[in-house]
Design a protein around this motif. Structure first.
Motif, PDB file in Angstrom:
ATOM      1  N   GLY A  45      21.035 -23.849   9.922  1.00 46.12           N
ATOM      2  CA  GLY A  45      21.191 -22.544  10.538  1.00 46.12           C
ATOM      3  C   GLY A  45      22.601 -22.245  11.005  1.00 46.12           C
ATOM      4  O   GLY A  45      22.831 -21.236  11.673  1.00 46.12           O
ATOM      5  N   VAL A  46      23.556 -23.103  10.646  1.00 43.84           N
ATOM      6  CA  VAL A  46      24.946 -22.889  11.034  1.00 43.84           C
ATOM      7  C   VAL A  46      25.622 -22.044   9.952  1.00 43.84           C
ATOM      8  O   VAL A  46      25.592 -22.416   8.771  1.00 43.84           O
ATOM      9  CB  VAL A  46      25.697 -24.230  11.188  1.00 43.84           C
ATOM     10  N   PRO A  47      26.249 -20.946  10.292  1.00 42.50           N
ATOM     11  CA  PRO A  47      26.950 -20.138   9.281  1.00 42.50           C
ATOM     12  C   PRO A  47      28.010 -20.959   8.553  1.00 42.50           C
ATOM     13  O   PRO A  47      28.583 -21.890   9.121  1.00 42.50           O
ATOM     14  CB  PRO A  47      27.584 -19.013  10.112  1.00 42.50           C
ATOM     15  N   ALA A  85      34.430 -24.872  10.259  1.00 39.90           N
ATOM     16  CA  ALA A  85      35.236 -25.028  11.479  1.00 39.90           C
ATOM     17  C   ALA A  85      34.816 -26.272  12.258  1.00 39.90           C
ATOM     18  O   ALA A  85      35.659 -27.020  12.763  1.00 39.90           O
ATOM     19  CB  ALA A  85      35.104 -23.789  12.354  1.00 39.90           C
ATOM     20  N   ILE A  86      33.505 -26.521  12.349  1.00 40.81           N
ATOM     21  CA  ILE A  86      33.014 -27.707  13.061  1.00 40.81           C
ATOM     22  C   ILE A  86      33.485 -28.972  12.360  1.00 40.81           C
ATOM     23  O   ILE A  86      33.950 -29.928  12.996  1.00 40.81           O
ATOM     24  CB  ILE A  86      31.477 -27.672  13.152  1.00 40.81           C
ATOM     25  N   ILE A  96      34.381 -37.596   7.308  1.00 39.73           N
ATOM     26  CA  ILE A  96      33.753 -36.788   8.359  1.00 39.73           C
ATOM     27  C   ILE A  96      33.516 -35.362   7.886  1.00 39.73           C
ATOM     28  O   ILE A  96      32.539 -34.710   8.282  1.00 39.73           O
ATOM     29  CB  ILE A  96      34.627 -36.800   9.626  1.00 39.73           C
ATOM     30  N   THR A  97      34.393 -34.868   7.003  1.00 38.24           N
ATOM     31  CA  THR A  97      34.231 -33.491   6.519  1.00 38.24           C
ATOM     32  C   THR A  97      32.966 -33.327   5.685  1.00 38.24           C
ATOM     33  O   THR A  97      32.575 -32.199   5.368  1.00 38.24           O
ATOM     34  CB  THR A  97      35.450 -33.076   5.676  1.00 38.24           C
ATOM     35  N   GLY A  98      32.313 -34.446   5.343  1.00 43.59           N
ATOM     36  CA  GLY A  98      31.077 -34.374   4.570  1.00 43.59           C
ATOM     37  C   GLY A  98      29.915 -33.736   5.303  1.00 43.59           C
ATOM     38  O   GLY A  98      28.884 -33.436   4.689  1.00 43.59           O
ATOM     39  N   VAL A  99      30.066 -33.505   6.616  1.00 42.36           N
ATOM     40  CA  VAL A  99      28.985 -32.824   7.335  1.00 42.36           C
ATOM     41  C   VAL A  99      28.879 -31.363   6.909  1.00 42.36           C
ATOM     42  O   VAL A  99      27.848 -30.718   7.135  1.00 42.36           O
ATOM     43  CB  VAL A  99      29.189 -32.895   8.866  1.00 42.36           C
ATOM     44  N   HIS A 100      29.945 -30.830   6.302  1.00 42.63           N
ATOM     45  CA  HIS A 100      29.939 -29.445   5.830  1.00 42.63           C
ATOM     46  C   HIS A 100      29.409 -29.407   4.398  1.00 42.63           C
ATOM     47  O   HIS A 100      29.737 -30.279   3.587  1.00 42.63           O
ATOM     48  CB  HIS A 100      31.364 -28.883   5.868  1.00 42.63           C
ATOM     49  N   PRO A 101      28.567 -28.405   4.027  1.00 41.81           N
ATOM     50  CA  PRO A 101      28.100 -27.290   4.856  1.00 41.81           C
ATOM     51  C   PRO A 101      26.817 -27.647   5.616  1.00 41.81           C
ATOM     52  O   PRO A 101      26.011 -28.445   5.148  1.00 41.81           O
ATOM     53  CB  PRO A 101      27.820 -26.197   3.834  1.00 41.81           C
TER      54      PRO A 101
END
Length: 513
Positions: free
Chosen positions: A78-80, A86-87, A68-73
């Protein structure tokens, strides 16, 4: 247990990985030296049991769901960077804790059962009933993925055949029962009930024999012949567009999608396929815009081959994640709207509580209209069973459509924002759904893994990851109905009723002792 699904896929560990938790839950009171200490234990047992179960659950669900952490970055959206981190962490922790809480509840329930049950070996039946009951309740919501059953897919095909009997709960019940027997035998030895090692070894052979019998049953089901006749064959073309999410919703991605899917459509049409399947939101536009502006639509009018097209639908003022059947004349034959939406991605669970927090972190609008749960999807080649992306985890969703006459499975997904682990686990879910319903399945994904799966769960073709691919293959319509399709999850109902009955009899015996 967290090592059993992809990427490690050590599925065999599932048959012993719950036993340590089971052993720890019941070994502490056996080690107490006197009644006073035991009474102290009883005052704290539920708290200790919950913590043990919660920690075990964090280990399992946390590791299995680490993809699930693969959504980062998500900076491309446009998400900082810090907000994106954090998301990602919030999603991972939230879903992990949700699953871990259920294991904690199971542990507390087993502790309560242990304090009141006269015949301790009946804890195995009680443990199976409680675990399957909790999984059944859990699957009614949207935060659902890591059933114990999916630890066996797609590698242990013999045990997956048991899914034909009562769905995934058959496999979950088998895993819990075997683990419980291993733990109970060790607990009996700790309680000085064994006089020698020979007897201990003899009793340990019981769960091993059960594992053998379960796989032997699966072997029998696995070796029943498949019926393939020319009049039930469908030659399906698959397009894996490989559009990175970083550009998918922007002009560069739109152009690449239209060009890639148009090229793939024309190539597959020249191969004389009967119909072409595209991934989830292959063309991220509304249908009317595809008709008016898309070279893909003009290719349909030219080649006259039907397609299952992933795009956006409209539902009042909202939009839907939809799969359309488009005929060779360019008209809409049928439409399916995604029912099971992705929590925190397509909608915000507990929005009254979490909505403000998520909206402060992210500029994304995580709202999407949910399709109706009673949809059917008729096509020019018969009624289909449809799953869009996340829906692959919900066996009842597929069972319902099979019971209503669905003859084959088509799934459309987009896993582009995750590592290879997630697509592998997603493929494992679809393999289970094919076996449970006794249906052929065609999977089209954006970046992999696209695949063709037969009713035995065998993957006949699978794509590479993060590549553009087209493929044509034959699937077959089937009208058979497994016990699971006909009766649903009857096993959970039976074991829960048995457990309640035993509990009532046990309570009556205690009161009249």
């Amino acid at each position: 247990m967290g090592l059993t699904p992809a990427p490690v896929s050590a599925w065999f560990l599932a048959w012993v990985s719950l036993a340590p938790l089971w052993f720890l839950l019941f070994s502490l009171p056996l080690r107490r030296k006197d009644r006073q200490e035991e009474d102290i234990f009883k005052r704290h047992d539920f708290q200790e049991s919950f913590i043990l179960g919660f920690v075990w659950g964090c280990g399992y669900h946390g590791l299995a769901l680490s993809w699930i952490t693969g959504v980062h970055p998500m900076t491309w959206m446009g998400v900082p960077w810090l907000a994106s981190l954090a998301i990602a962490l919030f999603c991972w922790f939230f879903i992990t804790f949700w699953g871990a809480i259920l294991v904690g509840v199971w542990s507390m329930g087993m502790t309560w059962i242990n304090l009141h049950l006269k015949i301790k070996w009946l804890r195995v039946l009680m443990g199976v009933a409680l675990w399957c009951g909790l999984e059944s309740l859990w699957s009614q919501g949207d935060l659902w993925w890591t059933s114990l059953s999916y630890t066996q897919s797609p590698h242990n095909l013999l045990i997956l055949q048991l899914g034909q009997l009562s769905g995934s709960s058959t496999i979950t019940a088998s895993i819990v029962a075997v683990n419980g027997l291993f733990a109970e035998i060790l607990l009996a030895g700790l309680n000085n009930k064994f006089v020698n090692y020979q007897k201990t070894f003899a009793l340990l052979s019981l769960p091993i024999a059960i594992i053998f019998i379960l796989h032997l049953t699966g072997f029998f089901l696995y070796n029943r012949p498949l019926v393939k006749t020319p009049n039930t064959a469908i030659k399906v073309g698959l397009i894996q567009g490989n559009i990175p999410n970083q550009i998918k919703l922007y002009p560069q991605g739109w152009k690449k999608a239209i060009e890639g899917y148009t090229k793939g459509y024309k190539a597959l049409a020249d191969e004389k396929v009967d119909i072409i399947l595209t991934p989830e939101t292959a063309l991220p536009f509304f249908w009317k815009d595809i008709v008016n502006f898309s070279s893909f639509y003009r290719a349909i009018l030219d080649k006259k081959v039907p397609t299952w097209l992933g795009a956006f639908g409209q539902q009042g003022t909202s939009f839907t994640n939809s799969l359309f059947t488009v005929t060779g004349t360019g008209t809409l034959f049928s439409r399916y709207d995604k029912v099971k939406l992705v929590p925190l991605g397509e909608y915000i669970p507990f929005e009254e509580i979490l909505g403000g927090f998520i909206n402060r972190l992210s500029p994304l609008d995580a709202h999407l209209a949910r399709g109706k749960s009673d949809q059917i999807f008729d096509t020019p080649f018969g009624r289909a069973i449809v799953g869009i992306c996340y829906e692959s985890a919900f066996s009842e969703h597929f069972r319902r459509q099979a019971a209503l006459g669905g003859e084959f499975i088509i799934t459309a997904s987009n896993n582009a924002h995750y590592s290879q682990t997630m697509p592998a686990q997603h493929h494992a879910q679809d393999v289970m759904r094919a076996v449970e319903t006794d249906r052929w399945a065609a999977r089209a994904t954006n970046t992999g893994y696209s695949a063709i799966v037969d009713p035995k769960g065998r993957t006949l073709w699978i794509s590479d990851i993060n590549t553009y691919e087209i493929h044509s293959d034959i699937i077959y319509r089937q009208q058979t109905k497994t016990l699971y399709v006909t009766w649903g999850d009857w096993l959970t109902k039976i074991v829960v009723i048995l457990a309640i009955t035993i509990g009532l009899v046990n309570g009556f015996m205690i009161r009249n002792h």
